[in-house]
Write a protein that holds these residues in place. Structure first.
Motif, short mmCIF file in Angstrom:
data_model
loop_
_atom_site.label_atom_id
_atom_site.label_comp_id
_atom_site.label_asym_id
_atom_site.label_seq_id
_atom_site.Cartn_x
_atom_site.Cartn_y
_atom_site.Cartn_z
N UNK A 67 0.69 9.42 2.12
CA UNK A 67 1.01 8.01 1.90
C UNK A 67 0.22 7.11 2.84
N UNK A 68 0.04 7.57 4.07
CA UNK A 68 -0.78 6.82 5.03
C UNK A 68 -2.18 6.62 4.43
N UNK A 69 -2.69 7.70 3.83
CA UNK A 69 -4.04 7.65 3.27
C UNK A 69 -4.09 6.78 2.00
N UNK A 70 -3.19 7.07 1.04
CA UNK A 70 -3.26 6.40 -0.26
C UNK A 70 -3.05 4.89 -0.16
N UNK A 71 -2.23 4.48 0.80
CA UNK A 71 -1.95 3.04 0.91
C UNK A 71 -3.22 2.27 1.30
N UNK A 72 -4.22 2.97 1.86
CA UNK A 72 -5.43 2.25 2.27
C UNK A 72 -6.19 1.73 1.05
N UNK A 73 -6.07 2.40 -0.09
CA UNK A 73 -6.77 1.95 -1.29
C UNK A 73 -6.40 0.51 -1.63
N UNK A 74 -5.11 0.23 -1.61
CA UNK A 74 -4.62 -1.11 -1.95
C UNK A 74 -4.95 -2.10 -0.82
N UNK A 75 -5.01 -1.58 0.41
CA UNK A 75 -5.29 -2.48 1.54
C UNK A 75 -6.73 -3.02 1.43
N UNK A 76 -7.64 -2.15 0.97
CA UNK A 76 -9.02 -2.60 0.75
C UNK A 76 -9.05 -3.70 -0.31
N UNK A 77 -8.35 -3.46 -1.43
CA UNK A 77 -8.50 -4.43 -2.52
C UNK A 77 -7.82 -5.77 -2.23
N UNK A 78 -6.68 -5.75 -1.53
CA UNK A 78 -6.05 -7.07 -1.25
C UNK A 78 -6.93 -7.90 -0.32
N UNK A 79 -7.55 -7.23 0.66
CA UNK A 79 -8.39 -7.98 1.60
C UNK A 79 -9.58 -8.58 0.83
N UNK A 80 -10.23 -7.76 -0.01
CA UNK A 80 -11.37 -8.27 -0.77
C UNK A 80 -10.96 -9.39 -1.72
#
Ligand code: ADP
Ligand code: ASP
Ligand code: MG
Length: 595
Positions: A67-80
């Motif tokens: 979950x720590x890893x997978x949540x980063x996917x969404x973190x990239x897209x919200x920032x962009x």
């Protein structure tokens, strides 16, 4: 001021151009006078890539770290996404699930939302920002990052729409709306203009991946109308709203779950409690089991078969091996090459011959049915994976879904407003409680007017179910539940079904006649059975309902003869004499969950 939630899925934010295009849509909505909350998924196939990466360093990565890893996917897209909005001259703030205050339980990789705080989002909206929320994630009480399960950004979007009392929840995706089946599998699928929550929930949990099933549980519970539409065009899309009162077609859609696995526990002692022993171990791991079927006991032993998603096969097998040892079952067989084909429709509850039509279509396509389960609003069959697309096409065709006019389902515009009428107080109270996804039951009831017919030792070949139910229909017999179990024994299978009690004798006579023709080993049954039903929202994803029923029935010494589950209801068949006692203990068990 009106507030809208717009969710953009992975394909809709797959590259910088698409992120900019989605950002323009959000800005346009804001300029039209709405406050805008955007929910974004990970870019393209990023989540798949992250899962792949995890497995390169560990075959069985710990769920917390996953979950720590997978949540980063969404973190990239919200920032962009927020940067894109800024670049276009407008204000936006990106937030992770934790920063919003989306609290979940600690079931990593399939966490359920408990509560969502709306304060920070409201403040940012009031300051003129577009709020860009990371989909699919939350935090538990210890601030561990959790994810909601694959496809879970839809659930984030609908849950945010619920707590913010949004005026609209738009799901922007890579198809124009909800279709009669996956248009990428069958190009002849037709787009629907509107679909009810119950049918959508059932379709989603049976394979229509366009919506995460739990998002529809939220929508139904909190009266959130959903508009599914294309990210890439402005075409009309599909509304998902409260059920239209009179769906005329018996079947509204078909779905395929390609990657299923079947497990059969053989030689289970035929006595109360065995089913509970097996399934409690799976429920503990939140593995959702489907198509549970048992052969009615022969020689005091029964076989219990069920299906799970193929990716859950390994943990399921380990748990089942443990259970089989504990209860003294004689063996386990399994098949990972199976797929589930289902049809769904509220209208089928009121019409006869729907199952028969499906079986006939499969027989004509020469497809062998390995297992069958039916419920009030869906029929599922298990077939070999290689034949599954052909099977989907055959049933989609049989119910004339390619021809269905896009506006065949009528709906009431007033039902599409959020939390309409008298429900407002209940919804608000619910939202303020600390457990948004808690189990909510609507009814517990007993029907004590049925009989069960079981045919054992039936040669398993294409056309079998069609021939049996044609003969039953020709005799004017009304069939309710149908189960066909998997039976490896000499290529034979067994079928059980329930009928009105007063048709039992005639039905057995018809089965004996048919038995001579088709070489059944035996047709028998019970004239006195009772069907105990628990209904509510999201009965299948809440595995605790079936398990809780099995548990209390086991401790009361009551044998479960048949089971069927849908998103609306769990039904178990018990001997008529045990009906009232069964009802009383199930009522006691679930009293706190009744609405
Ligand atoms: P997103 O990334 O936007 O969440 P998904 O891939 O999760 O998109 O969901 C959209 C996909 O769902 C479509 O591309 C389509 O292949 C699939 N799908 C499955 N069943 C249906 C259906 N009944 N109607 C529309 N799309 C469906
Ligand atoms: N990114 C997550 C997934 O691929 C969540 C989502 O897209 O809804 O499953
Ligand atoms: Mg999705």
């Amino acid at each position: 001021m009106t507030l809208i939630v717009q969710k953009f899925g992975g394909t809709s934010v797959a590259d910088p151009e698409k992120i900019l295009a989605a950002a323009r849509k959000a800005i346009r909505a804001q300029q039209e006078g709405h406050q805008v909350v955007v929910v974004v998924s990970a870019m393209g196939h990023n989540t798949d890539l992250l899962i792949d990466l995890a497995h390169q360093v560990n075959d069985r990565p710990p769920a917390r770290e996953m979950d720590m890893l997978l949540s980063t996917g969404e973190q990239v897209s919200v920032a962009l996404f927020a940067m894109a909005v800024h670049g276009l001259g407008h204000k936006a703030v990106s937030l992770t699930g934790g920063q919003i205050g989306i609290f979940t339980d600690s079931s990593y990789t399939k966490a359920r939302i408990r509560s969502i705080s709306s304060d920070r989002m409201r403040r940012l909206l009031d300051e003129g920002n577009i709020v860009v929320a990371a989909g699919f994630q939350g935090i538990d009480d210890d601030f561990n990052i959790t994810t909601l399960g694959r496809g879970g950004s839809d659930t984030t979007a609908v849950a945010l729409a619920a707590v913010l009392q949004a005026d609209a929840c738009e799901i922007h995706t890579d198809v124009d709306g909800v279709y009669t089946t996956d248009p990428r599998q069958l190009p002849e699928a037709r787009q629907m203009s509107c679909i009810g929550y119950d049918e959508m929930l059932e379709l989603a949990s049976l394979g229509a991946s366009v919506m995460h099933n739990r998002s529809i549980e939220f929508a139904k519970k909190y009266h959130v109308p959903i508009h599914v539409r294309s990210s890439f065009s402005d075409t009309q899309g599909t509304m998902i709203v409260a059920n239209s009162e009179s769906a005329s077609a018996p079947v509204c859609g078909a779905a395929l779950t390609r990657n299923e696995a079947r497990i059969t526990v053989q030689g289970v002692p035929d006595k109360p409690g065995m089913i509970f022993q097996i399934f409690k171990r799976l429920a503990d791991q939140k593995i959702a089991v489907d198509m549970i079927v048992q052969n009615i006991g022969q020689d005091d032993r029964a076989d219990i078969s069920f299906t799970v998603p193929r990716e859950e096969f390994q943990p399921t097998l380990i748990a089942v091996q443990e259970a089989a040892g504990a209860i003294g079952a004689t063996g386990i067989t399994h098949d990972e090459q199976v797929a589930k084909v289902s049809v769904v429709g509220l209208g089928m509850a009121k019409q006869t011959g729907v199952a028969r039509k499906m079986f006939r279509a499969l027989a004509d396509a020469k497809i062998n049915i390995q297992m069958i389960t039916t419920s009030e609003i869906k029929i599922s069959v298990l077939v070999h994976r290689d034949e599954s697309l052909q099977a989907l096409r055959a049933v989609h065709q049989a119910f004339e879904l390619p021809k269905r006019p896009a506006d065949a389902v009528k709906w009431d515009v007033s039902s599409a407003s959020h939390a309409n009428g008298a429900d407002v107080n209940a919804v608000v109270a619910d939202l303020q409680s600390a457990d948004m996804e808690q189990l909510l039951l609507e009814d517990i009831s007993l029907a004590d007017d049925q009989a069960r017919v079981t045919i054992v030792g039936v040669p398993n070949q294409p056309g079998l179910a069609a021939n049996i139910f044609d003969a039953v229909a020709a005799a004017g017999i009304f069939v309710d539940m149908i189960v066909q179990s998997y039976d490896g024994f000499q290529g034979e299978t067994s079928i059980s079904f329930t009928i009105p009690r007063d048709q039992f004798d005639i039905c057995l006579k018809v089965m004996h006649e048919l038995g001579t023709k088709f070489k059944f080993r035996r047709a028998h049954g019970s004239k006195d059975i009772a069907k105990l039903s628990v209904s509510g929202i999201g009965m299948r994803s809440h595995t605790s309902v079936a398990i809780g029923m099995f548990e209390v029935l086991a401790s009361a010494g009551i044998n479960v003869e048949m089971i069927n589950t849908s998103e609306l209801r769990v039904n178990v068949v018990v001997a008529s004499g045990a009906g009232q006692k069964a009802l009383a203990c199930v009522q006691q068990r679930f009293d706190a969950n009744l609405r």
